[in-house]
Design a protein around this motif. Structure first.
Motif, PDB file in Angstrom:
ATOM      1  N   LEU A  21      13.236  16.822 -23.939  1.00 30.30           N
ATOM      2  CA  LEU A  21      13.594  17.550 -25.111  1.00 30.30           C
ATOM      3  C   LEU A  21      13.260  16.741 -26.432  1.00 30.30           C
ATOM      4  CD1 LEU A  21      16.850  19.141 -23.990  1.00 30.30           C
ATOM      5  CD2 LEU A  21      14.810  20.433 -24.494  1.00 30.30           C
ATOM      6  N   VAL A  22      13.614  15.464 -26.324  1.00 34.25           N
ATOM      7  CA  VAL A  22      13.315  14.496 -27.586  1.00 34.25           C
ATOM      8  C   VAL A  22      11.942  14.033 -27.621  1.00 34.25           C
ATOM      9  CG1 VAL A  22      13.412  12.249 -28.418  1.00 34.25           C
ATOM     10  CG2 VAL A  22      15.521  13.299 -27.127  1.00 34.25           C
ATOM     11  N   LEU A  23      11.052  14.298 -26.515  1.00 36.59           N
ATOM     12  CA  LEU A  23       9.531  14.155 -26.900  1.00 36.59           C
ATOM     13  C   LEU A  23       8.908  15.244 -27.348  1.00 36.59           C
ATOM     14  CD1 LEU A  23       7.041  12.266 -26.308  1.00 36.59           C
ATOM     15  CD2 LEU A  23       7.022  13.533 -23.811  1.00 36.59           C
ATOM     16  N   GLY A  24       9.565  16.685 -26.876  1.00 30.10           N
ATOM     17  CA  GLY A  24       9.016  17.686 -27.445  1.00 30.10           C
ATOM     18  C   GLY A  24       9.288  17.984 -28.875  1.00 30.10           C
ATOM     19  N   ALA A  25      10.623  17.481 -29.103  1.00 29.28           N
ATOM     20  CA  ALA A  25      10.570  17.724 -30.715  1.00 29.28           C
ATOM     21  C   ALA A  25       9.878  16.645 -31.627  1.00 29.28           C
ATOM     22  CB  ALA A  25      12.277  17.145 -30.818  1.00 29.28           C
ATOM     23  N   VAL A  26       9.897  15.569 -31.091  1.00 30.91           N
ATOM     24  CA  VAL A  26       8.910  14.464 -31.927  1.00 30.91           C
ATOM     25  C   VAL A  26       7.627  15.052 -32.074  1.00 30.91           C
ATOM     26  CG1 VAL A  26       7.927  12.365 -31.789  1.00 30.91           C
ATOM     27  CG2 VAL A  26      10.440  12.481 -31.092  1.00 30.91           C
ATOM     28  N   ALA A  27       6.836  15.623 -30.700  1.00 28.79           N
ATOM     29  CA  ALA A  27       5.458  16.221 -30.835  1.00 28.79           C
ATOM     30  C   ALA A  27       5.420  17.105 -31.832  1.00 28.79           C
ATOM     31  CB  ALA A  27       5.277  16.527 -29.480  1.00 28.79           C
ATOM     32  N   GLY A  28       6.529  17.992 -31.905  1.00 26.93           N
ATOM     33  CA  GLY A  28       6.613  19.416 -32.811  1.00 26.93           C
ATOM     34  C   GLY A  28       6.588  18.802 -34.401  1.00 26.93           C
ATOM     35  N   GLY A  34      -0.406  21.733 -33.968  1.00 33.32           N
ATOM     36  CA  GLY A  34      -0.768  21.921 -32.445  1.00 33.32           C
ATOM     37  C   GLY A  34      -0.277  22.960 -31.848  1.00 33.32           C
ATOM     38  N   ALA A  35       0.713  23.850 -32.554  1.00 31.49           N
ATOM     39  CA  ALA A  35       1.553  24.664 -31.749  1.00 31.49           C
ATOM     40  C   ALA A  35       0.441  25.626 -31.231  1.00 31.49           C
ATOM     41  CB  ALA A  35       2.495  25.350 -33.014  1.00 31.49           C
ATOM     42  N   SER A  36      -0.437  26.225 -31.737  1.00 31.14           N
ATOM     43  CA  SER A  36      -1.200  27.400 -31.016  1.00 31.14           C
ATOM     44  C   SER A  36      -1.699  26.581 -29.694  1.00 31.14           C
ATOM     45  CB  SER A  36      -2.257  27.494 -31.849  1.00 31.14           C
ATOM     46  OG  SER A  36      -3.145  26.571 -32.282  1.00 31.14           O
TER      47      SER A  36
END
Length: 199
Positions: A21-28, A34-36
């Motif tokens: 979850l943390v990794l996903g938040a940081v990546a976002g 890169g969302a698409s």
């Protein structure tokens, strides 16, 4: 993957989930553009995860579940009679917006079977018998869920759920991984989990 690694992953799964979850938040935050591209990966990644989850369900033990009539009957009554009554009482006390209500119903009316097996084992319950009944419970949930949603939400369900995307997600994320897992267990029986240990 060796059994010790599987046990290690299961023992530390909460930490792994939180780290993901943390990794996903940081990546976002770092890569908002890169969302698409990431959106395109949702179905393949979820499909792979569900396939791995379904591999832990012993479909080949389905005949054993039918022989345990008393346990199976009690499980079905609890899942599809008692639980809906309790859910109906709960949502009557706490009014929710339709979209939120849909999410609540999805979670409460079709609880995650593999976690139920794990928690039953930790509590000293009959997790081996529940493990044998898991495929039948999963199939029954898949059939009962649309009927229960219509019963609880009535005509308002059509306002927040489009049938097309729902069927597409159902086929790609449930039917396809489930069919592949069943085929894998049938063609390679050794990949099925041992009946003595919950997934």
């Amino acid at each position: 993957m060796s059994l010790s690694r599987v046990e290690w992953l299961e023992r530390h799964q909460i930490v792994i989930y939180l780290a993901a979850l943390v990794l996903g938040a940081v990546a976002g935050l770092v890569l908002p553009g890169g969302a698409s591209a990431m959106e395109l990966a949702i179905y393949p990644v979820l499909g792979a995860l569900l396939y791995a989850t379904f591999l832990q369900v012993p479909f080949t033990a389905l005949t054993r579940a039918f022989r345990d009539v008393r346990f199976l009957s009690a499980t079905m009554v609890l899942n599809f009679v008692v639980v809906p009554v309790v859910v109906a009482a709960a949502i009557a006390l706490i009014p929710l917006p339709q979209a939120v209500l849909l999410g609540v119903l999805l979670v409460l009316l079709t609880p995650c079977i593999d976690y139920v097996i794990v928690f039953s084992g930790l509590a000293g319950g009959a997790h081996q018998r529940l493990l044998a009944a898991a495929p039948l419970l999963m199939l029954a949930q898949m059939v009962a869920l649309p009927l229960l949603l219509v019963l609880f939400m009535g005509p308002g369900l059509a306002d927040i759920v489009e049938i097309g995307p729902f069927l597409e997600a159902f086929l790609i994320l449930i039917v396809l991984p489930l069919g592949l897992a069943w085929a894998t267990e049938t063609l390679a029986p050794g990949i099925a989990p041992a009946s003595g240990s919950p997934p």
